[in-house]
Design a protein around this motif. Structure first.
Motif, short mmCIF file in Angstrom:
data_model
loop_
_atom_site.label_atom_id
_atom_site.label_comp_id
_atom_site.label_asym_id
_atom_site.label_seq_id
_atom_site.Cartn_x
_atom_site.Cartn_y
_atom_site.Cartn_z
N MET A 32 0.84 -1.20 0.00
CA MET A 32 0.00 0.00 0.00
C MET A 32 0.87 1.25 0.00
O MET A 32 0.68 2.17 -0.79
N ARG A 33 1.86 1.29 0.90
CA ARG A 33 2.75 2.44 0.98
C ARG A 33 3.52 2.64 -0.33
O ARG A 33 3.66 3.75 -0.82
N SER A 34 3.99 1.54 -0.91
CA SER A 34 4.76 1.65 -2.14
C SER A 34 3.89 2.09 -3.32
O SER A 34 4.36 2.80 -4.21
N ARG A 35 2.64 1.71 -3.31
CA ARG A 35 1.73 2.17 -4.37
C ARG A 35 1.44 3.66 -4.21
O ARG A 35 1.39 4.40 -5.19
N TYR A 36 1.25 4.11 -2.97
CA TYR A 36 1.07 5.54 -2.74
C TYR A 36 2.30 6.30 -3.25
O TYR A 36 2.17 7.30 -3.97
N ALA A 37 3.49 5.83 -2.87
CA ALA A 37 4.72 6.49 -3.31
C ALA A 37 4.81 6.48 -4.83
O ALA A 37 5.27 7.46 -5.44
N ALA A 38 4.38 5.39 -5.46
CA ALA A 38 4.41 5.32 -6.92
C ALA A 38 3.48 6.36 -7.54
O ALA A 38 3.84 7.00 -8.54
N TYR A 39 2.30 6.54 -6.97
CA TYR A 39 1.42 7.60 -7.47
C TYR A 39 2.08 8.96 -7.28
O TYR A 39 2.06 9.80 -8.18
N ALA A 40 2.68 9.18 -6.11
CA ALA A 40 3.31 10.48 -5.83
C ALA A 40 4.46 10.77 -6.79
O ALA A 40 4.72 11.93 -7.11
N LEU A 41 5.12 9.73 -7.27
CA LEU A 41 6.28 9.89 -8.15
C LEU A 41 5.95 9.63 -9.62
O LEU A 41 6.84 9.69 -10.47
#
Length: 157
Positions: A32-41
């Motif tokens: 979940m955290r890595s998907r959020y970071a992927a959206y942010a980047l």
């Protein structure tokens, strides 16, 4: 080094960056955290690669690219998790993702469903429709909604 967008307070390469380059996320929350970071980047390849089942069927790359335009992700708050640990086959993560889109601040509240498939976690679906809300007016001296711990005027303001 820059801090990871997921809010862990770790450097990006030591946090979600390693998942974006191929290391498998060990838990539903890590995914979940890595998907959020992927959206942010803007790492939409990762978003697409980590979707399975119903989420993979409804993912629309062109729509995702269009939604990124004018969007700045401000912070992630994990509200709760159920299961989703190493060895589990399913889990849920409830979260609030704050963002600014075309100058307007809002928040996405969702409970995401994850499944362990062939040794890797995948975003599978979400419980009901996500709730999007505009937060109350933030004062200059209020804590920043991104979760940095700084005053709004010194951070995202």
């Amino acid at each position: 080094m820059s801090l990871c967008p997921c809010g862990s307070k770790l450097d990006y390469p030591a946090c979600c960056g390693r998942y974006h380059v191929g290391t498998l996320a060990p838990t539903a929350e890590a995914l979940m955290r890595s998907r959020y970071a992927a959206y942010a980047l803007g790492e939409l390849d990762y978003i697409e690669a980590t979707a399975g089942g119903p989420a993979a069927l409804v993912f629309n790359r062109a729509e995702a690219e269009a939604s990124q335009l004018g969007t700045q992700w401000l912070g992630l708050e994990i509200v709760g998790t159920r299961k989703g640990r190493e060895g589990d086959s399913e889990g849920t993560v409830s979260f609030i993702a704050r963002y600014r889109h075309n100058g307007e601040e809002a928040a996405l509240t969702e409970t995401s469903q994850f499944r362990g498939v062939d040794g890797r976690w995948l975003y599978w679906d979400r419980d009901a429709a996500p709730r999007v809300s505009a937060p109350a007016r933030i004062g200059r001296n209020d804590p920043c909604p991104c979760g940095s711990g700084k005053k709004y005027k010194k951070c995202c303001g």
